[in-house]
Motif scaffolding. Sequence first.
Motif, PDB file in Angstrom:
ATOM      1  N   HIS A 377      49.649  29.745  41.965  1.00 16.49           N
ATOM      2  CA  HIS A 377      50.610  30.313  41.026  1.00 16.49           C
ATOM      3  C   HIS A 377      49.919  31.351  40.151  1.00 16.49           C
ATOM      4  CE1 HIS A 377      54.312  30.511  38.801  1.00 16.49           C
ATOM      5  NE2 HIS A 377      53.643  30.372  37.665  1.00 16.49           N
ATOM      6  N   ALA A 378      50.535  32.513  39.980  1.00 17.64           N
ATOM      7  CA  ALA A 378      49.904  33.612  39.263  1.00 17.64           C
ATOM      8  C   ALA A 378      50.200  33.558  37.778  1.00 17.64           C
ATOM      9  CB  ALA A 378      50.401  34.948  39.825  1.00 17.64           C
ATOM     10  N   LEU A 379      49.226  33.987  36.987  1.00 17.22           N
ATOM     11  CA  LEU A 379      49.438  34.212  35.571  1.00 17.22           C
ATOM     12  C   LEU A 379      50.145  35.537  35.382  1.00 17.22           C
ATOM     13  CD1 LEU A 379      45.860  33.276  34.282  1.00 17.22           C
ATOM     14  CD2 LEU A 379      47.917  31.873  34.080  1.00 17.22           C
ATOM     15  N   ILE A 380      50.752  35.708  34.215  1.00 14.11           N
ATOM     16  CA  ILE A 380      51.347  36.997  33.871  1.00 14.11           C
ATOM     17  C   ILE A 380      50.875  37.373  32.479  1.00 14.11           C
ATOM     18  CG2 ILE A 380      53.394  36.689  35.312  1.00 14.11           C
ATOM     19  CD1 ILE A 380      54.945  36.064  32.722  1.00 14.11           C
ATOM     20  N   GLY A 381      51.122  38.634  32.122  1.00 13.57           N
ATOM     21  CA  GLY A 381      50.815  39.077  30.781  1.00 13.57           C
ATOM     22  C   GLY A 381      49.328  39.153  30.502  1.00 13.57           C
ATOM     23  N   ARG A 382      48.999  38.992  29.221  1.00 11.95           N
ATOM     24  CA  ARG A 382      47.611  39.159  28.799  1.00 11.95           C
ATOM     25  C   ARG A 382      46.707  38.099  29.393  1.00 11.95           C
ATOM     26  NH1 ARG A 382      48.557  41.048  22.464  1.00 11.95           N
ATOM     27  NH2 ARG A 382      50.105  42.645  22.987  1.00 11.95           N
ATOM     28  N   ASP A 383      47.231  36.908  29.636  1.00 15.05           N
ATOM     29  CA  ASP A 383      46.418  35.867  30.276  1.00 15.05           C
ATOM     30  C   ASP A 383      45.983  36.306  31.663  1.00 15.05           C
ATOM     31  OD1 ASP A 383      46.576  34.202  28.101  1.00 15.05           O
ATOM     32  OD2 ASP A 383      48.257  33.035  28.883  1.00 15.05           O
ATOM     33  N   ALA A 384      46.886  36.976  32.383  1.00 15.61           N
ATOM     34  CA  ALA A 384      46.548  37.445  33.730  1.00 15.61           C
ATOM     35  C   ALA A 384      45.496  38.542  33.673  1.00 15.61           C
ATOM     36  CB  ALA A 384      47.811  37.943  34.433  1.00 15.61           C
ATOM     37  N   VAL A 385      45.638  39.454  32.715  1.00  8.18           N
ATOM     38  CA  VAL A 385      44.661  40.532  32.570  1.00  8.18           C
ATOM     39  C   VAL A 385      43.293  39.958  32.211  1.00  8.18           C
ATOM     40  CG1 VAL A 385      44.032  42.559  31.204  1.00  8.18           C
ATOM     41  CG2 VAL A 385      46.402  42.246  31.968  1.00  8.18           C
ATOM     42  N   ARG A 386      43.275  39.008  31.288  1.00  5.17           N
ATOM     43  CA  ARG A 386      42.005  38.383  30.910  1.00  5.17           C
ATOM     44  C   ARG A 386      41.375  37.659  32.086  1.00  5.17           C
ATOM     45  NH1 ARG A 386      45.085  36.672  25.612  1.00  5.17           N
ATOM     46  NH2 ARG A 386      44.446  38.353  24.215  1.00  5.17           N
ATOM     47  N   ALA A 387      42.214  37.074  32.935  1.00  6.53           N
ATOM     48  CA  ALA A 387      41.689  36.364  34.099  1.00  6.53           C
ATOM     49  C   ALA A 387      40.982  37.325  35.056  1.00  6.53           C
ATOM     50  CB  ALA A 387      42.814  35.631  34.822  1.00  6.53           C
ATOM     51  N   VAL A 388      41.528  38.539  35.217  1.00  7.31           N
ATOM     52  CA  VAL A 388      40.876  39.535  36.077  1.00  7.31           C
ATOM     53  C   VAL A 388      39.533  39.943  35.477  1.00  7.31           C
ATOM     54  CG1 VAL A 388      41.035  41.869  37.030  1.00  7.31           C
ATOM     55  CG2 VAL A 388      43.050  40.385  37.028  1.00  7.31           C
ATOM     56  N   VAL A 389      39.522  40.202  34.166  1.00 11.32           N
ATOM     57  CA  VAL A 389      38.270  40.598  33.512  1.00 11.32           C
ATOM     58  C   VAL A 389      37.241  39.483  33.610  1.00 11.32           C
ATOM     59  CG1 VAL A 389      37.221  41.320  31.340  1.00 11.32           C
ATOM     60  CG2 VAL A 389      39.481  42.177  31.965  1.00 11.32           C
ATOM     61  N   ASP A 390      37.677  38.247  33.407  1.00 10.18           N
ATOM     62  CA  ASP A 390      36.757  37.115  33.520  1.00 10.18           C
ATOM     63  C   ASP A 390      36.204  36.989  34.939  1.00 10.18           C
ATOM     64  OD1 ASP A 390      37.118  36.494  30.881  1.00 10.18           O
ATOM     65  OD2 ASP A 390      38.582  34.901  31.237  1.00 10.18           O
ATOM     66  N   ALA A 391      37.100  37.189  35.937  1.00 11.97           N
ATOM     67  CA  ALA A 391      36.648  37.108  37.327  1.00 11.97           C
ATOM     68  C   ALA A 391      35.622  38.194  37.624  1.00 11.97           C
ATOM     69  CB  ALA A 391      37.839  37.231  38.273  1.00 11.97           C
ATOM     70  N   ALA A 392      35.851  39.396  37.091  1.00  8.16           N
ATOM     71  CA  ALA A 392      34.880  40.470  37.286  1.00  8.16           C
ATOM     72  C   ALA A 392      33.546  40.124  36.633  1.00  8.16           C
ATOM     73  CB  ALA A 392      35.433  41.777  36.720  1.00  8.16           C
TER      74      ALA A 392
END
Length: 496
Positions: A377-392
Amino acid sequence: MMRAGPSQEEIRRHNLGALLRHVHLSGPTSRAELTNRMGLNRSTIMALTADLTAAGLVREELPRETRRAGRPSLVVRPESARVYVFAFDVGVDRLVAARVGLGGTILDRRETVRRRGPFSLEEVVGPLAAFARQMHRKTRPDTVCVGVAAAFSGGVDRGDGVVRFGPNMGSVDVPFGEEMGRRLGLGLPVAVGNDANLGALAEHTRGVGVGCRDLIYLHGDVGIGGGVIVNGTLLGGHRGFGGEVGHMVVNPRGRPCGCGSLGCLEAEVGERALLEAAGRFGAFALQPWDGAQLRDSAPSRDALPREAPSQESLSRESLSRESLSREALSRDGAPSTGAVPPGDAVPSRDGSPVPADSSSPAGSPLAAEVLPSTVSHALIGRDAVRAVVDAADRGDVVAQAALSRVGDWLGLGVANLVNIFNPEMVIFGGMLREVYLGAAAQVRSRLATDALPPAREHLRLRTSALGDDATLVGAAELAFTKVLADPLEVLARAGS
């Protein structure tokens, strides 16, 4: 016919407002300091503070500490607990209401999630009005509300406060201010402003841009907005629609934008662009990339970082975003070359160019076929953006490439704005704070190649000091505008 000069009463009203504004923005201030700042004599300052004290707007008291010989100068403090405004923030994913005291103190606040989908005025006004009534019931009898204002994610007509368009909210010609005022029943008009414009105002008066007279604030929600401060004044345009930098076309053959155009900055840099590039958009998203989840549609080797990050660079990237904001982003200036300046502790991602195409200035978007065993299940909003940055930060090469792509487009947009407005500072707020911290090298590299050298020479890149509350704080400042312009008149009307 020569126009007569201002009357003594007009001068007095102006000085009352100027003094109250100093105390509102700077906090407790001594009479001696007010004398120096305003260029008035001590007896005039004493008379002005006496008037404001009698009205219940400020109070005077002895300083808590003094190291100077002689009689200490009285300190003037705003009556934060007595005089307040209501401020609202209407975002794509959240609704916030706050009671903010004179001086900028948040006395009370409420927040709820806003569901994405077709816009409903009732679903926005109803919860916010209920929050305001709850907070109002908790106030003391001697308190007074002197203003109400809202930050709205959309283009707001400053003539009537109507939200003319909000492509990410699904709102068109919404009489938000009028309906909000009716539901509150306080007898006060509700001022409405674009969220990014108010974010710029907040950072200029209370955030990282204090003392900076020329700045650009870029705000990321689902889309991208901007506020431009020129010579200390917010640039609004003829009807208040100025600063819609998210709809500046940077790629005429690019991604479709919610406004109906192609290749807007918002379309290339916004939430959806980042999540799609990272394979995380939609009802399902890729789990962390392990190399076996991509079939023939995987990006070419050239589209990914040319070298695996070293252990040293990974340890640097593992620094918290807050640490990066304090340490790496506290330095002035943009680079004079394509590389990050030596010693500048920005995330150590490879900023080298990759083959260009119509959808990216530095590389093609990542496309992936999702296998049934690799979805969640995908996150949305700022949580999703933060998740991408954290993954990077953890070394996910797909997330890193997605940030690199979006960062390159962001840098191009910033370079255009720098060439047009020559700001002293560019501030990244909302979800763009996270994006910039993850793609600072790409933004700086693009500035180095596309911004005019004289325009970027003294440029400072910063992240919002007010965080997710920048737009809410801006709404509060908008609500205080009238009482700071004519304190006694506004207070008399509010108390009648």
